[in-house]
Design an enzyme around this catalytic site. Structure first.
Site, short mmCIF file in Angstrom:
data_model
loop_
_atom_site.label_atom_id
_atom_site.label_comp_id
_atom_site.label_asym_id
_atom_site.label_seq_id
_atom_site.Cartn_x
_atom_site.Cartn_y
_atom_site.Cartn_z
N ASN A 13 66.71 23.03 8.76
CA ASN A 13 67.66 22.18 9.48
C ASN A 13 66.91 20.89 9.79
OD1 ASN A 13 69.42 20.94 11.22
ND2 ASN A 13 69.52 22.64 12.69
N LYS A 20 63.68 22.03 11.70
CA LYS A 20 63.62 23.45 12.07
C LYS A 20 63.48 24.24 10.78
CE LYS A 20 66.32 23.73 16.28
NZ LYS A 20 67.73 23.71 16.62
N ARG A 90 71.03 23.52 6.46
CA ARG A 90 72.16 23.19 7.34
C ARG A 90 72.51 21.73 7.11
NH1 ARG A 90 72.84 23.92 13.86
NH2 ARG A 90 74.93 23.04 13.90
N HIS A 179 80.24 22.80 14.12
CA HIS A 179 79.84 24.14 14.58
C HIS A 179 80.53 25.23 13.77
CE1 HIS A 179 78.96 22.66 18.97
NE2 HIS A 179 77.84 22.72 18.28
N HIS A 207 81.92 27.72 21.53
CA HIS A 207 80.47 27.51 21.38
C HIS A 207 80.04 26.49 22.43
CE1 HIS A 207 76.70 27.09 18.87
NE2 HIS A 207 76.63 26.07 19.71
N GLY A 209 76.71 24.94 23.81
CA GLY A 209 75.27 24.74 23.77
C GLY A 209 75.01 23.32 24.26
N ASN A 210 74.06 22.61 23.63
CA ASN A 210 73.97 21.18 23.95
C ASN A 210 75.21 20.47 23.46
OD1 ASN A 210 71.57 20.67 25.40
ND2 ASN A 210 70.44 21.32 23.58
N ARG A 240 77.08 14.24 25.69
CA ARG A 240 78.26 13.60 25.11
C ARG A 240 79.46 13.75 26.02
NH1 ARG A 240 77.97 16.81 19.61
NH2 ARG A 240 75.76 17.13 19.91
N ARG A 284 70.88 24.64 33.15
CA ARG A 284 70.08 25.41 34.13
C ARG A 284 69.61 24.51 35.26
NH1 ARG A 284 66.61 28.10 29.49
NH2 ARG A 284 67.12 26.03 28.75
N GLU A 384 73.40 31.17 13.38
CA GLU A 384 73.74 30.29 12.26
C GLU A 384 72.74 30.45 11.12
OE1 GLU A 384 73.92 27.57 15.49
OE2 GLU A 384 75.55 26.46 14.51
P1 ADP Z 1 71.67 23.78 21.00
O1 ADP Z 1 73.10 23.41 21.04
O2 ADP Z 1 70.74 22.62 20.99
O3 ADP Z 1 71.34 24.89 19.99
P2 ADP Z 1 71.58 25.89 22.99
O4 ADP Z 1 72.68 26.62 22.29
O5 ADP Z 1 70.25 26.53 23.08
O6 ADP Z 1 71.40 24.43 22.43
O7 ADP Z 1 72.12 25.59 24.46
C1 ADP Z 1 71.38 24.83 25.37
C2 ADP Z 1 72.07 24.92 26.72
O8 ADP Z 1 72.12 26.29 27.14
C3 ADP Z 1 71.35 24.14 27.81
O9 ADP Z 1 72.29 23.44 28.60
C4 ADP Z 1 70.72 25.26 28.63
O10 ADP Z 1 70.58 24.89 29.98
C5 ADP Z 1 71.75 26.33 28.50
N1 ADP Z 1 71.17 27.63 28.86
C6 ADP Z 1 70.25 28.34 28.17
N2 ADP Z 1 69.91 29.45 28.87
C7 ADP Z 1 70.64 29.45 30.02
C8 ADP Z 1 70.77 30.29 31.15
N3 ADP Z 1 70.05 31.41 31.27
N4 ADP Z 1 71.64 29.94 32.13
C9 ADP Z 1 72.35 28.81 32.04
N5 ADP Z 1 72.29 27.97 30.99
C10 ADP Z 1 71.45 28.27 30.00
#
Ligand code: ADP
Length: 397
Positions: A13, A20, A90, A179, A207, A209-210, A240, A284, A384
């Site tokens: 990736n 990655k 990816r 995604h 989904h 994540g970030n 975003r 977090r 993924e």
């Molecule tokens: P990416 O989209 O870059 O792959 P991830 O799927 O790892 O990212 O998601 C990152 C997000 O998940 C961050 O906002 C992080 O704070 C949140 N996160 C990861 N672990 C926890 C947790 N235990 N509690 C709350 N949020 C979490």
């Protein structure tokens, strides 16, 4: 290849400043090796490699993606190299040309070159990675797995914007969605956990994540999703904004003395959870700040969850029937707090939380975090890289 070497796919990736790298067993999903190179292209480029729980850090001789990939391959053992059966990449955007993963050849590369305007930050980096891997591993088949492909099954009603038609016909302005690999994986995995064929289920996958997106999936095919021409549309994300009234840009440009590109950069990099909280893009950190009394952090969580609940309801409406809701991604998998707040807004859909199951992230209940009388809600860890490894084996067999 000798029989005692487990097969593995090199999953790559390549982003604008990171690579990655993972050796994935396509049968078991086990990672033999995984590595992350950061600050690729700059003199302080650094590689962190993990194998069997051991971590090592190193500095590649050069900083190009080519040098980094060569450096990572050099770090493999003889037997790891012998087990390689293909390379899966990816790729962020496949336009309308790719509704599935594809074996990379000159034709595919030239189509991707033509799509760079649709993803100017990410696609050139993806292409650099593909060309580097082809040069370094010329004997292995290479496969592209697109973030957009799964959503190519959307109908025009879902993918067209209500803008002048020639924006679509002449400039490909439409919704593509992203995604897709994650939505596809968790849809199939949720069907397994529900003991139902994927072809008989209508579910909303979320989904978080970030980047964040929701998708409406009917009989295994994506029928709608929240991201659009680019991954900026839809839900609130780490940095975003997600949806805003586009007139905000016209209103602010003269007031802030910023041009369109600068404003869109703010929407991509300084908005979302970070913009609202003023503290972090990381949930977090924001939850900790809210617990310590920050009203801005609390508001960021509220806006985030409000928009997720609203999107799930919108996706459910496009499906006509709701058989399951699935959470995935770093936030979706790990934040019981976010899931609790989102589910509280979904009673209207017959969705009810089981608080104890939610607190334990569905572990011990086949992913299920909903009460007995509820539409099933599941937590399903995404993978993924495993999808990329499996598609690569399938297409290069
Ligand atoms: P990416 O989209 O870059 O792959 P991830 O799927 O790892 O990212 O998601 C990152 C997000 O998940 C961050 O906002 C992080 O704070 C949140 N996160 C990861 N672990 C926890 C947790 N235990 N509690 C709350 N949020 C979490």
């Amino acid at each position: 290849m000798s029989t005692d070497v487990p097969p593995s796919v090199l999953v790559l990736n390549c982003g604008s400043s990171s690579v990655k790298f993972a050796l994935v067993d396509p049968n078991t999903g086990r990672r033999q090796v995984s590595a992350l190179a950061e600050r690729v292209g700059s003199p302080d480029c650094e590689v962190r490699l993990s194998r069997d729980g051991q971590h090592q850090t190193s500095t590649p001789a050069g900083t190009s993606p080519h040098a980094v990939i060569e450096h990572l391959l050099d770090a493999l053992t003889e037997s790891e190299r012998a087990g390689l059966v293909g390379v899966g990449h990816r790729v962020v955007h496949g336009g309308t040309r790719f509704a599935a993963s594809a074996v990379i050849d000159d034709d595919v590369l030239s189509v991707l070159d033509g799509l760079i305007d649709l993803a100017p930050l990410h696609l050139p980096a993806n292409l650099d990675g593909i060309r580097a891997a082809q040069a370094v591993l010329p004997d292995l088949g290479q496969v592209a797995v697109f973030d957009t492909a799964f959503h190519q099954s959307m109908s025009p009603a879902a993918y067209r914007y209500a803008v002048p038609a020639d924006w679509y016909h002449e400039h490909q302005v439409r919704r593509y969605g992203f995604h897709g690999t994650s939505h596809r994986y968790v849809n199939a995995r949720a069907a397994e956990l529900l003991d139902s064929p994927v072809e008989s289920l209508r579910m909303v996958t979320v989904h978080l994540g970030n980047g964040c997106s929701a998708a409406a999936i009917r009989d295994g095919r994506s029928v709608d999703t929240t991201m659009g021409l680019t991954p900026l549309e839809g839900l609130v994300m780490g940095t975003r904004s997600g949806d805003i009234d586009p007139a905000v840009l016209g209103y602010l440009a003269p007031r802030l003395g910023l041009d369109l590109a600068a404003l869109i950069n703010v929407l991509n990099t300084r908005s979302g959870l970070l913009g609202l909280s003023g503290i972090s893009n990381d949930l977090r950190t924001i939850i900790n700040a809210a617990q310590a009394g920050s009203a801005d952090a609390e508001l960021a969580i509220e806006v985030f969850c409000h928009r997720v609940a609203k999107a799930i309801a919108a996706m459910a409406a496009t499906l006509g029937r709701l058989d399951a809701v699935v959470f995935t991604g770093g936030i979706g998998e790990h934040s019981a707090e976010v899931r609790h707040r989102v589910l509280a807004g979904l009673a209207v859909l017959g969705v009810h939380e089981n608080p104890a199951a939610n607190a334990s992230h569905g572990k011990g209940s086949r992913g299920r975090i909903s009460s007995a009388n509820s539409v099933p809600v599941l937590v399903v860890p995404t993978d993924e890289e495993l999808v990329i490894a499996r598609d690569t084996v399938e297409l290069t067999r």
